[in-house]
Structure formats: C-alpha cells, structure tokens
Design a protein around this motif. Structure first.
Motif, PDB file in Angstrom:
ATOM      1  N   UNK A 140      -3.274   5.479   7.848  1.00  4.41           N
ATOM      2  CA  UNK A 140      -3.891   4.306   8.469  1.00  4.41           C
ATOM      3  C   UNK A 140      -2.995   3.086   8.330  1.00  4.41           C
ATOM      4  N   UNK A 141      -2.437   2.896   7.137  1.00  6.09           N
ATOM      5  CA  UNK A 141      -1.529   1.767   6.915  1.00  6.09           C
ATOM      6  C   UNK A 141      -0.287   1.912   7.787  1.00  6.09           C
ATOM      7  N   UNK A 142       0.218   3.131   7.896  1.00  9.55           N
ATOM      8  CA  UNK A 142       1.394   3.370   8.731  1.00  9.55           C
ATOM      9  C   UNK A 142       1.123   3.000  10.179  1.00  9.55           C
ATOM     10  N   UNK A 143      -0.035   3.379  10.679  1.00 10.24           N
ATOM     11  CA  UNK A 143      -0.375   3.044  12.058  1.00 10.24           C
ATOM     12  C   UNK A 143      -0.503   1.541  12.256  1.00 10.24           C
ATOM     13  N   UNK A 144      -1.076   0.871  11.262  1.00  9.82           N
ATOM     14  CA  UNK A 144      -1.223  -0.586  11.366  1.00  9.82           C
ATOM     15  C   UNK A 144       0.138  -1.284  11.383  1.00  9.82           C
ATOM     16  N   UNK A 145       1.069  -0.784  10.590  1.00  9.00           N
ATOM     17  CA  UNK A 145       2.397  -1.399  10.573  1.00  9.00           C
ATOM     18  C   UNK A 145       3.113  -1.160  11.899  1.00  9.00           C
ATOM     19  N   UNK A 146       2.980   0.043  12.461  1.00  6.56           N
ATOM     20  CA  UNK A 146       3.551   0.294  13.787  1.00  6.56           C
ATOM     21  C   UNK A 146       2.898  -0.601  14.837  1.00  6.56           C
ATOM     22  N   UNK A 147       1.584  -0.807  14.702  1.00  7.60           N
ATOM     23  CA  UNK A 147       0.889  -1.707  15.618  1.00  7.60           C
ATOM     24  C   UNK A 147       1.405  -3.133  15.469  1.00  7.60           C
ATOM     25  N   UNK A 148       1.732  -3.523  14.234  1.00  6.38           N
ATOM     26  CA  UNK A 148       2.319  -4.848  13.999  1.00  6.38           C
ATOM     27  C   UNK A 148       3.678  -4.965  14.677  1.00  6.38           C
ATOM     28  N   UNK A 203       0.826  -1.202   0.000  1.00  3.28           N
ATOM     29  CA  UNK A 203       0.000   0.000   0.000  1.00  3.28           C
ATOM     30  C   UNK A 203       0.861   1.252   0.000  1.00  3.28           C
ATOM     31  N   UNK A 204       0.241   2.361  -0.267  1.00  3.65           N
ATOM     32  CA  UNK A 204       0.962   3.631  -0.293  1.00  3.65           C
ATOM     33  C   UNK A 204       1.520   3.958   1.072  1.00  3.65           C
ATOM     34  N   UNK A 205       2.796   4.341   1.092  1.00  4.65           N
ATOM     35  CA  UNK A 205       3.425   4.680   2.360  1.00  4.65           C
ATOM     36  C   UNK A 205       2.894   5.964   2.956  1.00  4.65           C
ATOM     37  N   UNK A 254       8.467  11.444   5.504  1.00  8.37           N
ATOM     38  CA  UNK A 254       8.898  10.299   4.695  1.00  8.37           C
ATOM     39  C   UNK A 254       9.533   9.222   5.561  1.00  8.37           C
ATOM     40  N   UNK A 255      10.244   9.652   6.595  1.00  8.66           N
ATOM     41  CA  UNK A 255      10.838   8.684   7.524  1.00  8.66           C
ATOM     42  C   UNK A 255       9.742   7.975   8.306  1.00  8.66           C
ATOM     43  N   UNK A 256       8.708   8.726   8.662  1.00  6.48           N
ATOM     44  CA  UNK A 256       7.610   8.153   9.427  1.00  6.48           C
ATOM     45  C   UNK A 256       6.817   7.135   8.614  1.00  6.48           C
ATOM     46  N   UNK A 257       6.634   7.396   7.321  1.00  7.58           N
ATOM     47  CA  UNK A 257       5.774   6.561   6.488  1.00  7.58           C
ATOM     48  C   UNK A 257       6.528   5.534   5.648  1.00  7.58           C
TER      49      UNK A 257
END
Length: 298
Positions: free
Chosen positions: A27-35, A21-23, A119-122
C-alpha cells in the motif's frame, strides 16, 4: 506523505529519523508511485503557467527562435510561442510514461515479495526519483522532427484507453454505491436512505443539466461552432438514452440493482469529458469561455 520524502535519499535518513514505513508494504509503495505521478502532473501544469514560455524557449532546439511548427488537425504552421507550453507538457508526460513503462517491464511475472526484483519495486526510491527526473529532463532535448506529431497520436490512443478504464471503474463504483444504499434502505429507515439515493441522483442530473446550458452559452455561437453543437447534442441524447435504458423492465429483470444513480454518475462524467474536449479545441468557439474564466480570476 511528507514523512516519506526522506526515504528518497536512502536508508541513512530512515535510520536517523525512524519515520519511514516498511518498503515491503504494498500500500505504501503504491502511494509513493502515486506521489510520483502527482508530481509529474503538477510539473506539467506548471509548464502552462503564463510567462513560462520565455524560460522554455531558452532550451537549445526546443523552439528554435519561435519558428513555426505543425500539429495534427491544424493546417499550416503555428507559431511555436503559442505551443511551447503544450510541447513542454508532452515532454514531461513522455518522461513519466517511459519511467512507468520501464518499471512495468522490469516487474513482469513478479507475483510475490520473495522475488528478487520485488526489492527494486519496493525500494531504491532515491534512484527511481533520479531516473524519472533524468528521463523527463532528457525529453526536452529530443529534436522536434516528428516527435510531437507521433507522441500526439500515442497520447490520444492512451487517453482513449484511459477513458474506457475510467468508465468501467466509475460504473463499478456507482453499482457498489447503489447496492450499499439499497441494502441499508431494505434493512431499516427506508425513507431516509431512499431520500438520500434520490437526492444524489437528482444532484447529478441537475449539475449535468446546468453544464449543458453553460456549454451552449459559452461554447457555441449562433452563426457557427457546428461541431460543438453536434457533440453537446449527441452526448446529451446518449445520456438520456442510457438513463431510459437503465429503468427498462428487461434491464431491471437481469440487473435488479440497476437504476438511475449509475446513469447519473456516467452522465455527469460525460459532461466533464465534453467540457474538457471543447476547452482544448483550437479555434474561436471557446473564446468567450476563456474570457469568462479570465474575468473570474481577476
């Protein structure tokens, strides 16, 4: 979630698989951090598996051949063989805490995706994963010294703040839940929604009552365990007081949507916290419960 794993390796797998998915998607970023957080918790749980202590003691300086160590609240020295799993959990949690603290400091005053630091965050997930892994592994080689004791108090303070945040979120969730069902009850089919609201409240209180009975059975003894008896009784009385207060006329005047559903949610959460505290209490008061859990596993 599995489709995001190739993204950890950089852009090349994404170009080949077309699965990432787009960086820039927050929402995707939060899910990856949650992972990441879920992965850290899973590793911490693995450290407590029976037999793991033999592997952990092979780490240089981690247990020093089973020498005694001190922990807050326990007088004298405790055999490191008993605590090695918990010490490993402390190290894993320290690594995860430092990882998230590092990136929270890097993201100070970042308010939009146009900021270069966004960009570092995502993105850069592979390097983030490597950083988290390196910090967690490096934490195992921290000399014992006062580390366990200091980190114990840091964790205790953080846990206290975390519980307060959980309570606020739970109360907000319970209010939203209650308001939603009350509005539907007022719109039509009131009997159905009233029965659902009453049933949910009754189930929460029933589970809380069963928990209290089990606490007295498995976590107290007639000749001792006065601390457990006190905590169970005090928490039970506080929950009863909160439930009574939620239906008082003055409370209803200022908060018309306040009711027993919110109190029942907080009550069952309080029972969970009570169980968690007594389960992790050193001593013999919870020995019967450990035997009960072990029998169920068999």
């Amino acid at each position: 979630m599995a489709s995001w794993i190739p993204c950890l390796c950089g852009s090349a797998p994404c170009l080949l698989c077309r699965c990432c998915p787009s960086g820039n998607n927050s929402t995707i970023t939060r899910l990856i951090y949650a992972f990441f957080l879920l992965l850290g918790v899973s590793v911490a749980c693995v450290m407590l598996i029976p037999g793991m202590e033999e592997q952990l003691k092979k780490i240089p300086g981690f247990c020093d051949g089973g020498m005694g160590t001190t922990i807050p609240g326990v007088h004298g020295h405790v055999n490191c063989d008993v605590l090695v799993g918990y010490k490993a959990v402390y190290r894993v949690c320290f690594g995860m805490a430092m990882f998230f603290l590092l990136f929270s400091l890097l993201m100070i005053k970042v308010k939009s995706s146009n900021d270069p630091r966004a960009a570092v965050h995502n993105g850069f997930w592979f390097f983030k994963f490597a950083t988290a892994l390196a910090i967690s592994v490096g934490a195992f080689f921290i000399p014992e010294g006062p580390f366990t004791t200091v980190w114990f108090y840091v964790g205790m303070s953080g846990a206290f703040c975390f519980i307060l945040i959980q309570l606020v979120l739970l109360i907000d969730f319970a209010h939203s839940w209650n308001e939603s069902w009350v509005e539907k009850m007022e719109e039509g089919n009131s009997r159905c929604w009233y029965a659902a609201l009453l049933s949910a409240t009754a189930v929460n209180y029933l589970l809380s009552l069963v928990a209290i009975v089990l606490f007295y059975v498995y976590y107290t003894h007639p000749e001792g365990c006065s601390e457990n008896k006190t905590f169970i009784s005090v928490n039970m009385l506080l929950c009863i007081g909160a439930s009574v207060m939620s239906i008082l006329p003055r409370i209803q005047e200022s908060q018309p949507r306040s009711g027993l559903l919110q109190s029942s949610v907080i009550t069952i959460y309080t029972m969970y916290l009570t169980w968690s505290a007594m389960t992790n209490e050193p001593g013999n008061c919870s020995s019967s419960m450990w035997l009960f859990r072990y029998t169920i596993q068999l």
